[in-house]
Design an enzyme around this catalytic site. Structure first.
Site, PDB file in Angstrom:
ATOM      1  N   CYS A  58       5.865   6.255  26.004  1.00 35.01           N
ATOM      2  CA  CYS A  58       6.407   5.243  26.922  1.00 35.01           C
ATOM      3  C   CYS A  58       7.516   4.417  26.304  1.00 35.01           C
ATOM      4  O   CYS A  58       8.340   3.848  27.004  1.00 35.01           O
ATOM      5  CB  CYS A  58       5.312   4.277  27.354  1.00 35.01           C
ATOM      6  SG  CYS A  58       3.903   5.110  28.049  1.00 35.01           S
ATOM      7  N   CYS A  78       5.194  -4.236  24.727  1.00 36.52           N
ATOM      8  CA  CYS A  78       6.388  -4.564  25.529  1.00 36.52           C
ATOM      9  C   CYS A  78       6.561  -6.058  25.758  1.00 36.52           C
ATOM     10  O   CYS A  78       7.676  -6.540  25.923  1.00 36.52           O
ATOM     11  CB  CYS A  78       6.320  -3.858  26.876  1.00 36.52           C
ATOM     12  SG  CYS A  78       6.147  -2.080  26.712  1.00 36.52           S
ATOM     13  N   LYS A 114      15.456   0.743  26.585  1.00 33.19           N
ATOM     14  CA  LYS A 114      15.445   1.384  27.904  1.00 33.19           C
ATOM     15  C   LYS A 114      16.865   1.644  28.399  1.00 33.19           C
ATOM     16  O   LYS A 114      17.105   2.549  29.189  1.00 33.19           O
ATOM     17  CB  LYS A 114      14.702   0.507  28.919  1.00 33.19           C
ATOM     18  CG  LYS A 114      13.198   0.437  28.695  1.00 33.19           C
ATOM     19  CD  LYS A 114      12.494   1.672  29.196  1.00 33.19           C
ATOM     20  CE  LYS A 114      11.021   1.660  28.818  1.00 33.19           C
ATOM     21  NZ  LYS A 114      10.385   2.985  28.997  1.00 33.19           N
ATOM     22  N   GLU A 141      19.021  14.287  29.434  1.00 35.93           N
ATOM     23  CA  GLU A 141      17.966  15.033  30.139  1.00 35.93           C
ATOM     24  C   GLU A 141      17.326  14.224  31.265  1.00 35.93           C
ATOM     25  O   GLU A 141      16.493  14.736  31.998  1.00 35.93           O
ATOM     26  CB  GLU A 141      16.908  15.529  29.144  1.00 35.93           C
ATOM     27  CG  GLU A 141      16.176  14.478  28.343  1.00 35.93           C
ATOM     28  CD  GLU A 141      16.872  14.083  27.044  1.00 35.93           C
ATOM     29  OE1 GLU A 141      18.110  14.275  26.939  1.00 35.93           O
ATOM     30  OE2 GLU A 141      16.198  13.558  26.143  1.00 35.93           O
ATOM     31  N   GLU A 193      -2.819  15.705  30.392  1.00 33.32           N
ATOM     32  CA  GLU A 193      -2.207  16.406  29.258  1.00 33.32           C
ATOM     33  C   GLU A 193      -3.128  16.337  28.040  1.00 33.32           C
ATOM     34  O   GLU A 193      -3.330  17.335  27.333  1.00 33.32           O
ATOM     35  CB  GLU A 193      -0.839  15.784  28.933  1.00 33.32           C
ATOM     36  CG  GLU A 193      -0.086  16.548  27.844  1.00 33.32           C
ATOM     37  CD  GLU A 193       1.228  15.870  27.426  1.00 33.32           C
ATOM     38  OE1 GLU A 193       1.625  14.869  28.062  1.00 33.32           O
ATOM     39  OE2 GLU A 193       1.839  16.354  26.460  1.00 33.32           O
ATOM     40  N   GLU A 233      17.591   4.812  26.792  1.00 28.68           N
ATOM     41  CA  GLU A 233      16.787   5.904  27.354  1.00 28.68           C
ATOM     42  C   GLU A 233      17.383   6.435  28.655  1.00 28.68           C
ATOM     43  O   GLU A 233      17.468   7.639  28.870  1.00 28.68           O
ATOM     44  CB  GLU A 233      15.356   5.416  27.610  1.00 28.68           C
ATOM     45  CG  GLU A 233      14.421   6.491  28.153  1.00 28.68           C
ATOM     46  CD  GLU A 233      13.051   5.933  28.524  1.00 28.68           C
ATOM     47  OE1 GLU A 233      12.984   4.840  29.129  1.00 28.68           O
ATOM     48  OE2 GLU A 233      12.051   6.585  28.197  1.00 28.68           O
ATOM     49  N   GLU A 285      -0.558  11.900  31.740  1.00 30.67           N
ATOM     50  CA  GLU A 285      -0.805  11.930  30.300  1.00 30.67           C
ATOM     51  C   GLU A 285      -2.287  12.181  30.015  1.00 30.67           C
ATOM     52  O   GLU A 285      -2.637  12.877  29.055  1.00 30.67           O
ATOM     53  CB  GLU A 285      -0.348  10.599  29.680  1.00 30.67           C
ATOM     54  CG  GLU A 285      -0.053  10.675  28.209  1.00 30.67           C
ATOM     55  CD  GLU A 285       0.762   9.467  27.729  1.00 30.67           C
ATOM     56  OE1 GLU A 285       1.969   9.420  28.047  1.00 30.67           O
ATOM     57  OE2 GLU A 285       0.192   8.583  27.067  1.00 30.67           O
ATOM     58  N   SER A 321       3.539  13.235  23.726  1.00 29.13           N
ATOM     59  CA  SER A 321       3.294  13.613  25.122  1.00 29.13           C
ATOM     60  C   SER A 321       4.618  13.980  25.788  1.00 29.13           C
ATOM     61  O   SER A 321       5.641  13.338  25.553  1.00 29.13           O
ATOM     62  CB  SER A 321       2.662  12.434  25.863  1.00 29.13           C
ATOM     63  OG  SER A 321       2.777  12.630  27.252  1.00 29.13           O
TER      64      SER A 321
END
Lengths: 591, 393, 153
Positions: free
Chosen positions: A306, A523, A365, A373, A282, A368, A279, A326
């Site tokens: 994240c 988190c 999560k 993908e 990036e 996710e 990142e 990102s």
């Protein structure tokens, strides 16, 4: 506000004028039972649990909303109050599906606790049958409205903290339920799966979609190679989830997981460090595109990726800003993609036999990992996600004594962590870790903050901003950043994210980089963390996170030896071809 | 004492005469006059109107609001419908005077969804008043603007509670707010807001024209003014009656022609149920709730049917927000069913439900939950024969 | 021919504004014109006001005059509260149910009439009473009720 005198149960107490009776009683050391009250939320005054008697009043007062006035005389356990409390409890219990032993919240349920405390053994108001279980499933969150007491904490959480507002009271009178648009599944409305409602539910009406069973089955299957990864915030929540004081417990956690019979215990912190490398590059590349190449297709500010609740939120609410996010996968998903490629090679294991399990402070999560993908390894990158609470349940079931267990270390190849990876667990942590690394890459010098602690991005303020001016002398290739002031912002809780996104969308923000975490506190306050939550609890977990950071030998992601080995042997370079295949992703617009 | 027609007298003062008189007074004097009249809210709760106006007038905050509660939903109540049908000029004039008194230029009539046919009636009255410069800009040439809009309800009894009504006007579910703050300080869109019943506003022009003392003298004893009552049920001449406040229920029944009375429900489902022995009791804020609804039951009626109908009404109309009202009414309904089935056969077995009723009265968030158990207590104790002995005490 | 729900919403928003306080008025317009508030209209209202779909759905579900289920062209609301009950609303209900072949809460298969029972509608002095759309009908008898129903389009 001046102090005033009030009488609580006959004892004169001095409190600030305007505080509620509940706060005044707190000051006086008198406990008032509550259910709909929550320190993170607006006041509802619905449950009627905190009724108290005020001298001279015709009706009882609601302690959580009623402000004290000079010389107010409050009684908190008069006959009237005691009757009222017991009646309220019995009314709630009579329409509550009290299948306690089957309930996820057994022994951690506020209603159960109050029933026990008030010695409710029989219920004259059980005049019709209790409601039957009505489970509704989504990838991260399950609901059972038969356990709901209509306190509306979840409704207020979803609206006030998260600005999502997908759950609302529907209907009227005794047919009110907490429901969604057209009574759809949470899966079919713009729910972010953040689970903030789950950690504020006083009963078991909301809970995570459990994956304990398939994880046990994988562990018990000799043909499977079970690999666990543990997120940064789990190590500051697990002890709490097991009923112990809030503290970091990394070594015990590793030992306990190994004790479950898991083949490899590895660390999501490792891929947190990897995220920083990818990142960070990036960001530098986007800055170069914008500042040097004047490429108008480069989207700035860049935003972190994240937090899966945040990603789902922006996909629903601000799809036009998706190019700003990102392309880096979250640390969980980077780990998953590497576990079945890089790690399989290192361990010489057939990737098809690997069962990749992550332990997360998060319910989103679970969603996710199901994204279509997330299969770049050629397999499902992450097979199962357990919350901190689910891991605690497994440790309990296995009979492991968490207090006495000897600390152990993570396994190799993907088990090294740095302080930078650890602080991903707190709001501002990704930003701080990124700054520690990016600044050093571009300038060749450590970031000029005392002890590498980038204080401006730490703390519980909803939106934090910082500006860091680059030195005049830069490392070769990064001269374009000489003297540039990098502007960054950090938001936690989606209501704060919304404020920032509205600014960005309106063109009123000149940030280069924005960190967003869906959950208040980051988190460590995630929807998969121990219940209950409060500002004080999140503060303690935050302190544990930064203590862990300070105690680690390596504090910067690029200093992680296993990361260096990963690049040398496998990825070759940041943003390289392998990285693009395995570590980067794309997003979709959602209705 | 018999009927005394002021609000519903055939001859009414000329429209605007009271407003004209008000505009010749200071706003403080208007509030003072209303306060001196000691008129109390005609919706049922009975809060002194002058005090309400005084608080709203003194409250800091701009865009003050005058709201008329035309959401009469109490079973057996139709006096506001009758007033609007026949005397809406007086209602609008009363609201305008209130606007002048508290410093507001915006009035809203929250009209219950069940009265859509009254919208054209009010609209016409409004247009007539505007034409005569009694409403709108620079009323009667003074530096005073006031206009009134009609907003429909959508079918919810609880919106008769003033904070629910305000929530509904704000486009939300009509659930009661926590108090404080009170509407006089922070009501509609956080503005200082006066909410009064149709009848209260309709009485104001008469008070202004004839003076506080005159109004006081209309009542009996401590009571001031006259009061409208809607009578229905087992009665010869159901309809709206105007009596001095403080009249006995017996006088009212006589006027309307009641015979063979077993019970009278006074103040609607949430009011009091009395027996034929209690007809000398007075309709006043210190005795029987004078909200306006009076329903008569003759001796052929089984009072448990009546109770069942009332409780069903509350179970349907509770907003569902607070535990005691949402769950409590359901349990009282269960108790009625158990009495019917014979599963409850003694006062002893009913004791927990009386206790529940008490908790509902002192522990519910708004008037709905605080008054809905009244009918249960009254009817069960006075009218229901339990196998194990008469319920009556 | 019914107008498109989105068109009704945009007209209502033009008339009442897009402030939160306009919600009940906007919903009333839709409900009156279409006899119910379809999903498409809820989404349009939520978008215009700037709140979630769930929020508008929640508001609708609170009020007994609103419905998210399709209803008939005509809505009969028969009062079943006490004074009407004492004066024979039960018999009127039976009459309507028999006449239309439906139960309270249902709509005739041809979409002509929806029958609902309702709390007190303030016509107790002329009981039994009902509303047909916006029009009150009072002192009902079974014959009179049948005549009223026959006259509905």
């Amino acid at each position: 506000m001046p102090n005033i005198s009030v009488k609580i149960n006959g004892i004169i107490t001095s409190v600030r004028e305007g505080v509620t009776i509940l706060d005044a009683c707190g000051t006086a050391g008198v406990d008032i039972p509550t259910l709909c009250y929550h320190p993170d939320l607006s006041l509802a005054g619905n449950c009627r649990m905190c009724l108290v008697e005020v001298e001279g009043w015709r009706t009882l007062a609601i302690a959580c909303v009623t402000p004290v006035t000079p010389n107010m005389a409050v009684l908190t356990h008069s006959k009237k109050v005691r009757h009222a409390r017991r009646t309220v409890l019995k009314l709630l219990l009579a329409s509550h599906n009290a299948n306690c032993s089957e309930c996820e919240r057994n022994k951690n349920c506020e209603l159960q606790e109050l029933a026990e405390k008030h010695n409710i053994t029989n219920n004259e108001y059980q005049t019709s049958p209790k409601p039957e279980s009505i489970e509704e499933v989504s990838p991260g969150i399950m609901r059972d409205n038969s356990r709901c007491i209509l306190c509306t904490r979840c409704v207020r959480t979803c609206e006030e903290l998260q600005s999502v507002a997908v759950i609302k009271p529907v209907g009227r009178s005794s047919s009110v339920t907490i429901s969604t648009f057209m009574d759809r599944s949470l899966n079919d409305v713009p729910c972010t799966q953040c689970g903030q409602c789950v950690i504020r539910c006083p009963t078991g009406a909301l809970f995570e979609t459990s994956e304990i069973r398939p994880v046990w089955e994988a562990i018990e299957n000799p043909d499977k190679f079970v690999v666990f990864q543990t997120a940064p915030a789990v190590r500051v929540g697990l002890a709490e989830a097991l009923g112990l004081p809030i503290d970091r417990s990394t070594g015990q956690m590793v030992a306990a997981i190994r004790g479950l019979g898991v083949d490899r215990v590895l660390d999501t912190d490792f891929t947190a460090d990897l995220t920083i490398i990818e990142e960070g590059h990036e960001l530098i590349s986007r800055l170069k595109g914008a500042l040097v190449d004047n490429d108008e297709s480069v989207a700035l500010p860049m935003m972190t990726s994240c937090s899966p609740g945040w990603i789902k939120f922006i996909e629903h609410k601000y799809p036009e800003l998706l190019p700003n996010v990102s392309t880096c996968k979250s640390p969980q998903q980077m780990f998953g993609a590497l576990a079945k490629t890089y790690l399989a090679g290192k361990e010489v294991i057939d990737p098809a036999s690997i069962v990749s399990v992550s332990v997360m402070p998060c319910t989103a999560k679970k969603f996710e990992k199901e994204r279509p993908e997330m299969r770049d390894s050629g397999y499902k990158d992450v097979d199962y996600v357990l919350t901190t609470r689910e891991l605690a349940r497994m440790i309990d079931e296995a009979g492991i004594d968490f207090e006495k267990i000897e600390e152990e270390k993570f396994d190799r190849w993907m088990g090294d962590s740095t302080g930078a990876g650890v602080i991903f667990g707190a709001t501002g942590g990704v930003m701080e870790a990124a700054l520690r690394t990016a600044y050093e890459i571009v300038s060749g010098h450590e970031i000029p903050f005392d002890g590498l602690n980038v204080e401006p991005v730490r703390g519980m303020e909803g939106i934090k901003e910082a500006a860091i001016t680059m030195p005049e002398k830069m490392a070769t290739g990064f001269e374009f950043l000489a003297g540039v002031t990098l502007k960054v912002a950090v938001a936690h809780g989606l209501a704060n994210a919304k404020i920032l996104m509205d600014k960005v969308r309106a063109g009123e923000a000149d940030y280069h980089f924005i960190e967003i975490m869906a959950c208040p506190g980051g988190c460590l306050g995630g929807g998969g963390q121990p219940i209950p939550t409060s500002p004080e609890i999140r503060q303690k977990r935050t302190e544990s996170i930064y203590a862990e950071d300070a105690a680690l030998h390596f504090r910067k992601s690029h200093a992680n030896p296993e990361i260096q080995l990963l690049y040398a042997e496998f990825l070759k370079e940041p943003l390289g071809q392998k990285s693009h295949e395995l570590l980067h992703t794309h997003y979709i617009k959602r209705d | 004492m018999s009927e005394k027609k002021i609000l519903i007298a055939a001859e009414q003062p000329i429209a605007g005469s009271a407003l004209k008189k008000s505009l010749g007074m200071t706003s403080a004097d208007v509030v003072f006059e209303v306060r001196e009249s000691e008129i109390r809210g005609r919706g049922g709760a009975g809060f002194p109107t002058g005090i309400k106006w005084n608080l709203a007038g003194a409250a800091s905050g701009s865009n003050k609001m005058v709201i008329c509660n035309a959401d009469e939903g109490e079973p057996g109540t139709f006096k506001d419908r009758y007033l609007i049908e026949n005397y809406s000029l007086k209602l609008l004039e009363g609201m305008t005077i209130a606007g002048y008194a508290i410093g507001s230029s915006h009035g809203i009539i929250y009209l219950r969804a069940e009265y859509p046919y009254l919208i054209p009636v009010i609209e016409k009255a409004r247009e007539d008043l505007i034409r005569e410069n009694l409403l709108g800009e620079n009323i009667l040439g003074k530096d005073f603007n006031f206009d009134i809009e009609i907003r429909p309800g959508a079918g919810a009894y609880v919106c008769g509670e003033e904070t629910s009504l305000i929530e509904s006007l704000e486009g939300k579910r009509g659930v009661p707010r926590n108090k404080p703050p009170y509407p006089v300080n922070s009501g509609y869109l956080f503005r200082p807001t006066v909410v009064n019943n149709v009848e209260t506003f309709a009485a104001v022009p008469h008070i202004i024209l004839n003076g506080a003392e005159w109004f006081q003298d209309l009542g009996i004893g401590d009571c001031t003014g006259t009061k409208l009552f809607s009578i229905s049920g087992d009665i010869e001449n159901p309809g709206v009656y105007e009596m001095p406040m403080g009249s006995s229920i017996g006088e009212l029944l006589e006027a309307a022609g009641a015979q063979d009375v077993q019970a009278v429900q006074v103040g609607g489902a949430s009011g009091a149920t009395i027996t034929a022995d209690e007809l000398d009791r007075s309709l006043s804020f210190s005795d029987l709730p004078p909200g306006g609804s009076v329903i008569v039951f003759n001796s052929s009626r089984d009072m448990i049917d009546v109770l069942e109908n009332f409780i069903e009404f509350f179970v349907h109309e509770s907003c569902g927000q607070c535990t005691t009202c949402r769950e409590g009414n359901v349990r009282l309904q269960d108790a009625v069913r158990l009495i019917r089935n014979g599963e409850i056969s003694s006062m002893e077995e009913l004791e927990p439900f009386f206790q529940l009723a008490e908790v509902m009265k002192i522990g519910s968030k708004c008037g709905l939950g605080q008054t809905s158990p009244n009918c249960f207590i009254d009817i069960v104790t006075k009218f229901i024969d339990l196998p194990a002995g008469k319920g009556g005490v | 021919m019914n107008r498109n729900p989105r068109e009704i919403v945009s007209d209502a928003v033009a008339r009442f504004g897009s402030g939160r306080e306009a919600v009940i008025q906007i919903l009333t317009e839709i409900n009156r014109e279409l006899s119910y508030i379809p999903e498409e209209a809820i989404v349009a209202v939520a978008g215009a006001i700037g709140v979630s779909n769930a929020e508008i759905y929640s508001v609708i579900s609170f009020y007994s005059f609103f419905s998210t289920e399709p209803r008939g062209r005509n809505i009969i609301r028969l009062c079943t509260t006490i004074s009407c009950q004492m004066n024979g609303s039960g018999e009127i209900l039976k009459t309507i149910e028999a006449e239309l072949g439906i139960k309270a809460g249902d709509t005739t298969p041809d979409g002509r009439i929806t029958l609902e029972t309702t709390s007190c509608i303030g016509l107790c002095d002329q009981a039994p009473a009902m509303m047909v759309n916006d029009t009150p009908h009072t002192r009902l008898t079974p014959d009179e009720t049948r005549r009223i129903i026959a006259g509905l389009e």
